[in-house]
Design a protein around this motif. Structure first.
Motif, mmCIF file in Angstrom:
data_model
loop_
_atom_site.group_PDB
_atom_site.id
_atom_site.type_symbol
_atom_site.label_atom_id
_atom_site.label_comp_id
_atom_site.label_asym_id
_atom_site.label_seq_id
_atom_site.Cartn_x
_atom_site.Cartn_y
_atom_site.Cartn_z
ATOM 1 N N HIS A 70 45.938 46.025 48.826
ATOM 2 C CA HIS A 70 44.550 45.707 48.488
ATOM 3 C C HIS A 70 44.386 45.438 46.999
ATOM 4 O O HIS A 70 43.280 45.145 46.537
ATOM 5 N N ARG A 71 45.482 45.526 46.240
ATOM 6 C CA ARG A 71 45.414 45.319 44.792
ATOM 7 C C ARG A 71 45.748 43.862 44.459
ATOM 8 O O ARG A 71 46.823 43.375 44.782
ATOM 9 N N VAL A 72 44.790 43.195 43.817
ATOM 10 C CA VAL A 72 44.961 41.799 43.435
ATOM 11 C C VAL A 72 44.959 41.724 41.916
ATOM 12 O O VAL A 72 44.006 42.161 41.271
ATOM 13 N N THR A 73 46.040 41.201 41.342
ATOM 14 C CA THR A 73 46.103 41.027 39.894
ATOM 15 C C THR A 73 45.684 39.604 39.574
ATOM 16 O O THR A 73 46.244 38.642 40.121
ATOM 17 N N VAL A 74 44.675 39.487 38.703
ATOM 18 C CA VAL A 74 44.108 38.185 38.352
ATOM 19 C C VAL A 74 44.120 38.041 36.834
ATOM 20 O O VAL A 74 43.768 38.977 36.109
ATOM 21 N N ASN A 75 44.528 36.868 36.350
ATOM 22 C CA ASN A 75 44.493 36.581 34.924
ATOM 23 C C ASN A 75 43.238 35.759 34.648
ATOM 24 O O ASN A 75 43.157 34.591 35.029
ATOM 25 N N PHE A 76 42.238 36.393 34.001
ATOM 26 C CA PHE A 76 40.965 35.741 33.706
ATOM 27 C C PHE A 76 40.980 35.123 32.314
ATOM 28 O O PHE A 76 41.585 35.670 31.386
ATOM 29 N N GLU A 77 40.267 33.990 32.172
ATOM 30 C CA GLU A 77 40.198 33.268 30.893
ATOM 31 C C GLU A 77 39.720 34.164 29.748
ATOM 32 O O GLU A 77 40.271 34.132 28.655
ATOM 33 N N GLU A 78 38.678 34.949 30.009
ATOM 34 C CA GLU A 78 38.044 35.729 28.943
ATOM 35 C C GLU A 78 38.359 37.215 28.985
ATOM 36 O O GLU A 78 37.993 37.943 28.064
ATOM 37 N N ALA A 79 39.003 37.692 30.052
ATOM 38 C CA ALA A 79 39.244 39.134 30.177
ATOM 39 C C ALA A 79 40.718 39.465 30.334
ATOM 40 O O ALA A 79 41.074 40.631 30.442
ATOM 41 N N GLY A 80 41.574 38.433 30.375
ATOM 42 C CA GLY A 80 43.000 38.680 30.521
ATOM 43 C C GLY A 80 43.336 39.170 31.918
ATOM 44 O O GLY A 80 42.604 38.950 32.878
ATOM 45 N N LYS A 81 44.448 39.880 32.010
ATOM 46 C CA LYS A 81 44.948 40.323 33.308
ATOM 47 C C LYS A 81 44.196 41.567 33.771
ATOM 48 O O LYS A 81 44.108 42.550 33.050
ATOM 49 N N GLN A 82 43.629 41.488 34.977
ATOM 50 C CA GLN A 82 42.859 42.585 35.556
ATOM 51 C C GLN A 82 43.371 42.851 36.964
ATOM 52 O O GLN A 82 43.703 41.911 37.693
ATOM 53 N N THR A 83 43.410 44.118 37.341
ATOM 54 C CA THR A 83 43.780 44.477 38.705
ATOM 55 C C THR A 83 42.496 44.810 39.460
ATOM 56 O O THR A 83 41.724 45.666 39.035
ATOM 57 N N ILE A 84 42.277 44.095 40.549
ATOM 58 C CA ILE A 84 41.053 44.211 41.332
ATOM 59 C C ILE A 84 41.377 44.887 42.660
ATOM 60 O O ILE A 84 42.375 44.547 43.303
ATOM 61 N N ASP A 85 40.509 45.809 43.079
ATOM 62 C CA ASP A 85 40.644 46.419 44.392
ATOM 63 C C ASP A 85 39.854 45.550 45.372
ATOM 64 O O ASP A 85 38.616 45.540 45.344
ATOM 65 N N ALA A 86 40.565 44.797 46.203
ATOM 66 C CA ALA A 86 39.915 43.845 47.107
ATOM 67 C C ALA A 86 39.081 44.531 48.178
ATOM 68 O O ALA A 86 38.293 43.876 48.852
ATOM 69 N N ARG A 87 39.228 45.848 48.332
ATOM 70 C CA ARG A 87 38.377 46.581 49.277
ATOM 71 C C ARG A 87 36.994 46.791 48.676
ATOM 72 O O ARG A 87 36.029 47.009 49.407
ATOM 73 N N VAL A 88 36.904 46.740 47.349
ATOM 74 C CA VAL A 88 35.649 47.002 46.654
ATOM 75 C C VAL A 88 34.987 45.704 46.180
ATOM 76 O O VAL A 88 33.777 45.541 46.284
ATOM 77 N N VAL A 89 35.787 44.790 45.667
ATOM 78 C CA VAL A 89 35.276 43.540 45.099
ATOM 79 C C VAL A 89 35.746 42.360 45.943
ATOM 80 O O VAL A 89 36.940 42.220 46.200
ATOM 81 N N ARG A 90 34.802 41.531 46.348
ATOM 82 C CA ARG A 90 35.136 40.315 47.099
ATOM 83 C C ARG A 90 35.155 39.168 46.098
ATOM 84 O O ARG A 90 34.101 38.663 45.697
ATOM 85 N N LEU A 91 36.347 38.782 45.680
ATOM 86 C CA LEU A 91 36.480 37.692 44.716
ATOM 87 C C LEU A 91 35.977 36.388 45.318
ATOM 88 O O LEU A 91 36.100 36.161 46.529
ATOM 89 N N VAL A 92 35.402 35.541 44.462
ATOM 90 C CA VAL A 92 34.832 34.272 44.912
ATOM 91 C C VAL A 92 35.858 33.167 44.700
ATOM 92 O O VAL A 92 36.291 32.922 43.571
ATOM 93 N N PHE A 93 36.236 32.516 45.790
ATOM 94 C CA PHE A 93 37.200 31.414 45.738
ATOM 95 C C PHE A 93 36.573 30.237 45.008
ATOM 96 O O PHE A 93 35.414 29.892 45.252
ATOM 97 N N VAL A 94 37.326 29.595 44.110
ATOM 98 C CA VAL A 94 36.844 28.445 43.361
ATOM 99 C C VAL A 94 37.596 27.203 43.875
ATOM 100 O O VAL A 94 38.819 27.193 43.902
#
Length: 63
Positions: free
Chosen positions: A31-55
């Motif tokens: 359930h752990r998704v690591t995402v590299n964001f333009e303004e926040a760098g690398k973040q680990t997201i718990d996909a059970r808590v946050v529903r990332l928005v597909f672009v």
């Protein structure tokens, strides 16, 4: 439930952190998704808590 589109290379946005900008999924481990964001760098997201928005064209909507 995990979204099947969450895989490395996919572009996403964090719905609760719009100032983070566009993010690219780096890895998915359980359930752990690591995402590299333009303004926040690398973040680990718990996909059970946050529903990332597909672009882009949502692959779930294609026939």
């Amino acid at each position: 439930m995990m979204d099947p589109f969450l895989e490395p290379g996919v572009l996403v946005r964090h719905p609760g952190q719009p100032d983070w900008g566009l993010g690219q999924v780096q890895s998915v481990t359980g359930h752990r998704v690591t995402v590299n964001f333009e303004e926040a760098g690398k973040q680990t997201i718990d996909a059970r808590v946050v529903r990332l928005v597909f672009v882009g064209d949502d692959p779930r909507g294609q026939a």
